[in-house]
Design a protein around this motif. Structure first.
Motif, mmCIF file in Angstrom:
data_model
loop_
_atom_site.group_PDB
_atom_site.id
_atom_site.type_symbol
_atom_site.label_atom_id
_atom_site.label_comp_id
_atom_site.label_asym_id
_atom_site.label_seq_id
_atom_site.Cartn_x
_atom_site.Cartn_y
_atom_site.Cartn_z
ATOM 1 N N TYR A 24 0.810 -1.350 0.034
ATOM 2 C CA TYR A 24 0.090 -0.163 0.069
ATOM 3 C C TYR A 24 0.812 1.078 0.016
ATOM 4 O O TYR A 24 0.380 2.226 -0.233
ATOM 5 C CB TYR A 24 -0.988 0.054 1.050
ATOM 6 N N ARG A 25 2.121 1.139 0.546
ATOM 7 C CA ARG A 25 3.031 2.306 0.287
ATOM 8 C C ARG A 25 3.082 2.944 -1.004
ATOM 9 O O ARG A 25 2.861 4.042 -1.288
ATOM 10 C CB ARG A 25 4.515 1.682 0.624
ATOM 11 N N GLY A 26 3.220 2.094 -2.031
ATOM 12 C CA GLY A 26 3.401 2.820 -3.451
ATOM 13 C C GLY A 26 2.127 3.111 -3.876
ATOM 14 O O GLY A 26 2.070 4.393 -4.486
ATOM 15 N N GLU A 27 0.873 2.765 -3.536
ATOM 16 C CA GLU A 27 -0.595 3.306 -4.003
ATOM 17 C C GLU A 27 -0.513 4.628 -3.162
ATOM 18 O O GLU A 27 -1.019 5.454 -3.816
ATOM 19 C CB GLU A 27 -1.588 2.334 -3.611
ATOM 20 N N SER A 30 1.281 6.861 -5.051
ATOM 21 C CA SER A 30 0.588 7.426 -6.522
ATOM 22 C C SER A 30 -0.531 8.303 -6.216
ATOM 23 O O SER A 30 -0.696 9.246 -7.138
ATOM 24 C CB SER A 30 0.156 5.999 -7.035
ATOM 25 N N LEU A 31 -1.157 8.197 -5.172
ATOM 26 C CA LEU A 31 -2.326 9.046 -4.855
ATOM 27 C C LEU A 31 -1.982 10.403 -4.498
ATOM 28 O O LEU A 31 -2.437 11.295 -4.929
ATOM 29 C CB LEU A 31 -3.067 8.242 -3.491
ATOM 30 N N ILE A 32 -0.815 10.398 -3.775
ATOM 31 C CA ILE A 32 -0.180 11.762 -3.415
ATOM 32 C C ILE A 32 0.213 12.252 -4.754
ATOM 33 O O ILE A 32 0.070 13.615 -5.080
ATOM 34 C CB ILE A 32 0.728 11.784 -2.419
ATOM 35 N N LEU A 39 -3.469 19.678 -8.443
ATOM 36 C CA LEU A 39 -3.273 20.648 -7.965
ATOM 37 C C LEU A 39 -2.589 21.700 -9.173
ATOM 38 O O LEU A 39 -2.617 22.879 -9.272
ATOM 39 C CB LEU A 39 -2.974 20.808 -6.666
ATOM 40 N N ASN A 40 -1.279 21.187 -9.256
ATOM 41 C CA ASN A 40 -0.456 21.601 -10.044
ATOM 42 C C ASN A 40 -0.900 22.103 -11.454
ATOM 43 O O ASN A 40 -0.628 23.423 -11.631
ATOM 44 C CB ASN A 40 0.935 20.486 -10.587
#
Length: 168
Positions: A24-27, A30-32, A39-40
């Motif tokens: 879940y760390r990679g997901e 990815s969400l961030i 936002l960019n």
């Protein structure tokens, strides 16, 4: 809105493969990243006179400094290093420059609708450069995303043409 929702379903189909892998760390990252990208684009639209090259260069350096802290090894094989160099030094900055400049000419929603093409291309690049296999659900998700993009872009143009005819 319909095209974005359909595209989102395609992304979920592609993304759903990795949920079963237990990482879940990679997901989360990815969400961030996706949230930051959205936002960019909105900020580029709101402040069109920002110096794009300077801001993108600073952002690239910042991204590099954060990313390097997560690297497992600083000695990848030559093929991985070459692919990373080409993608990170040429295509990444060029893509960011194009997407940030596009907000001057088209609404952020159109730019955002085209961005999921990355979701379609990522498994293709991974297959070409890293010999990763693509699951059928990833291919199906990619086709759904592509259909949503075509639908969204053509429907928007048709609606604009209808509004113009009514105004005459």
């Amino acid at each position: 809105v319909i095209a974005i929702l359909i595209s989102f379903l395609g992304v979920l189909l592609v993304f759903g493969n990795s949920i079963n892998l237990g990482s879940y760390r990679g997901e989360l990252f990815s969400l961030i990243a996706v949230t930051s990208f959205s936002l960019n684009l909105s900020l580029w639209r709101k402040f069109p006179d920002l110096p794009r090259v300077i801001v993108l260069t600073a952002g690239s350096i910042f991204t590099f400094l954060i990313s390097i802290s997560f690297a497992d090894s600083l000695t990848p094989n030559t093929r991985v290093l070459l692919a990373s160099l080409v993608l990170g030094a040429i295509f990444g900055p060029l893509a960011r420059l194009c997407s940030s400049t596009s907000t001057r000419y088209i609404p952020v929603s159109y730019v955002g609708l085209c961005v999921p093409v990355e979701t379609i291309l990522a498994p293709i690049w991974a297959w070409i450069f890293f010999n990763e296999n693509t699951k059928p659900s990833t291919i199906l998700g990619g086709l759904i995303i592509l259909a949503a993009i075509v639908f969204g872009l053509t429907r928007s143009r048709n609606e604009e043409a209808t509004v113009r005819r009514r105004e005459r």
